[in-house]
Design an enzyme around this catalytic site. Structure first.
Site, PDB file in Angstrom:
ATOM      1  N   LYS A   1      55.282 -40.787 -38.134  1.00 32.81           N
ATOM      2  CA  LYS A   1      54.786 -41.191 -36.825  1.00 32.81           C
ATOM      3  C   LYS A   1      53.433 -40.548 -36.528  1.00 32.81           C
ATOM      4  O   LYS A   1      53.217 -39.984 -35.463  1.00 32.81           O
ATOM      5  CB  LYS A   1      55.764 -40.755 -35.734  1.00 32.81           C
TER       6      LYS A   1
ATOM      7  N   MET B   1      47.819 -31.997 -30.870  1.00 33.58           N
ATOM      8  CA  MET B   1      47.312 -33.382 -30.907  1.00 33.58           C
ATOM      9  C   MET B   1      45.993 -33.526 -30.145  1.00 33.58           C
ATOM     10  O   MET B   1      45.764 -34.529 -29.476  1.00 33.58           O
ATOM     11  CB  MET B   1      48.358 -34.351 -30.293  1.00 33.58           C
TER      12      MET B   1
ATOM     13  N   ASP C   1      60.008 -36.965 -40.859  1.00 32.84           N
ATOM     14  CA  ASP C   1      58.651 -37.179 -40.333  1.00 32.84           C
ATOM     15  C   ASP C   1      57.625 -36.852 -41.399  1.00 32.84           C
ATOM     16  O   ASP C   1      57.891 -36.041 -42.287  1.00 32.84           O
ATOM     17  CB  ASP C   1      58.391 -36.200 -39.184  1.00 32.84           C
TER      18      ASP C   1
HETATM   19  N1  SAH Z   1      57.199 -30.752 -33.084  1.00 34.22           N
HETATM   20  C1  SAH Z   1      55.961 -30.276 -33.655  1.00 34.22           C
HETATM   21  C2  SAH Z   1      54.753 -30.923 -33.019  1.00 34.22           C
HETATM   22  C3  SAH Z   1      54.656 -32.406 -33.277  1.00 34.22           C
HETATM   23  S1  SAH Z   1      53.251 -33.131 -32.527  1.00 34.22           S
HETATM   24  C4  SAH Z   1      55.889 -28.761 -33.545  1.00 34.22           C
HETATM   25  O1  SAH Z   1      56.714 -28.153 -32.849  1.00 34.22           O
HETATM   26  O2  SAH Z   1      55.033 -28.175 -34.189  1.00 34.22           O
HETATM   27  C5  SAH Z   1      52.107 -33.195 -33.859  1.00 34.22           C
HETATM   28  C6  SAH Z   1      51.031 -32.172 -33.674  1.00 34.22           C
HETATM   29  O3  SAH Z   1      51.504 -30.891 -34.046  1.00 34.22           O
HETATM   30  C7  SAH Z   1      49.813 -32.381 -34.570  1.00 34.22           C
HETATM   31  O4  SAH Z   1      48.926 -33.323 -34.023  1.00 34.22           O
HETATM   32  C8  SAH Z   1      49.222 -30.998 -34.545  1.00 34.22           C
HETATM   33  O5  SAH Z   1      48.531 -30.745 -33.334  1.00 34.22           O
HETATM   34  C9  SAH Z   1      50.454 -30.134 -34.561  1.00 34.22           C
HETATM   35  N2  SAH Z   1      50.827 -29.651 -35.910  1.00 34.22           N
HETATM   36  C10 SAH Z   1      51.946 -29.913 -36.600  1.00 34.22           C
HETATM   37  N3  SAH Z   1      51.974 -29.231 -37.769  1.00 34.22           N
HETATM   38  C11 SAH Z   1      50.842 -28.512 -37.803  1.00 34.22           C
HETATM   39  C12 SAH Z   1      50.285 -27.571 -38.716  1.00 34.22           C
HETATM   40  N4  SAH Z   1      50.914 -27.244 -39.861  1.00 34.22           N
HETATM   41  N5  SAH Z   1      49.090 -27.004 -38.418  1.00 34.22           N
HETATM   42  C13 SAH Z   1      48.442 -27.311 -37.285  1.00 34.22           C
HETATM   43  N6  SAH Z   1      48.924 -28.190 -36.372  1.00 34.22           N
HETATM   44  C14 SAH Z   1      50.100 -28.770 -36.620  1.00 34.22           C
END
Ligand code: SAH
Length: 261
Positions: A58, A170, A37
């Site tokens: 994605k 998100m 990803d």
């Molecule tokens: N599976 C991932 C989430 C995927 S959805 C998890 O467990 O973290 C994607 C969302 O995750 C982004 O829109 C944002 O809201 C958040 N996200 C992912 N990485 C991030 C980061 N380093 N800092 C802040 N938000 C993050």
């Protein structure tokens, strides 16, 4: 299928390449092909120099590989006898569509293993020294998406009445709606709120303000996705001096960029 063929659905952690599990590293070391990803820190690919890397980003609003295609690719690669790692940001089962991929593998009778990761929402809280739960303030934490698949509004009243810390993934595109929705459902406009962009990465930035002022504050600072929105009393415990230091660093960086231009 050879006996080695297997798909690992692996959490890469929130961004800091040290925040990945040993089990995930072991899977990467064995992998023949890795589907990645775009929220995954590319530094992690140093653990699998032997593997073929397939980016399947994605990100919301951008061109990405359709989910059904990724599902089919995972099944097809395993049927060819490959050891496959599906590397996802954070935890594969927290807004990561890991559930969909697991069901596709199950339906095709492919051996698989789930390797959890640290989810970005809780890691973003930790990076700001905000405990997601604290007995003096709440009895729990709610992880929720700010972007529903069908555009349905979030259950604002239930969220307010839960009296939990809200950790919203998100949500940046809908920040004004989130602020308005929670306040209209009875949350105090002064409820502490924080946005953490690129949590745990070198380029982490954050804003802290009231729930009411957050859309303006985040806009002022130019904060955008990937970011986590946190709403709750526990945000009072954030270490703001760290944030100020980050701002100072950023200002210096901008000044040097401007000098170089
Ligand atoms: N599976 C991932 C989430 C995927 S959805 C998890 O467990 O973290 C994607 C969302 O995750 C982004 O829109 C944002 O809201 C958040 N996200 C992912 N990485 C991030 C980061 N380093 N800092 C802040 N938000 C993050």
């Amino acid at each position: 299928m050879t006996s080695a063929a297997k798909v690992y659905l692996v959490g890469a952690g929130p961004g800091d390449p040290d925040l990945i599990t040993l089990k995930a590293i072991k899977a990467l070391q064995q992998a023949e092909v890795v589907l990645v990803d775009d929220l995954v820190n590319p530094a992690l690919l140093a653990h699998c120099p032997q593997a073929r890397i397939v980016p399947v980003g994605k990100r919301g609003g951008c061109k990405s590989t359709p989910q059904h295609f990724i599902n089919r690719m995972l099944v097809a690669l395993a049927e060819q006898g490959q050891v496959v790692v599906r590397l996802k940001g954070g935890d594969p089962f927290v807004f990561g569509r890991g559930g969909e991929e697991m069901l596709a593998l199950r339906a095709a009778n492919i051996p698989y293993e789930i390797i959890p990761g640290m989810t970005s929402g809780l890691s973003a809280c930790a990076s700001m020294e905000v405990p997601a739960t604290h007995r003096s303030y709440n009895h729990g934490v709610t992880l929720i998406t700010g972007h529903t698949q069908d555009g349905e509004p979030l259950p604002w009243r239930a969220l307010v009445e839960s009296h939990t810390t809200l950790v919203i993934y998100m949500g940046m595109q809908h920040l004004p709606d989130i602020s308005r929705g929670l306040i209209a459902a009875g949350m105090s406009p002064d409820m502490p709120c924080m946005v953490v962009e690129n949590g745990t990465r070198d380029n982490q930035r954050a804003a802290i303000s009231s729930l009411q002022a957050m859309p303006y504050q985040a806009h002022q600072q130019g904060l955008k996705s990937p970011a986590i929105i946190v709403v709750g009393e526990v945000v009072k415990l954030a270490r703001t001096s760290q944030q100020e230091q980050d701002w100072q660093q950023n200002l210096q960086r901008w000044a040097s960029l401007a000098d170089a231009a």
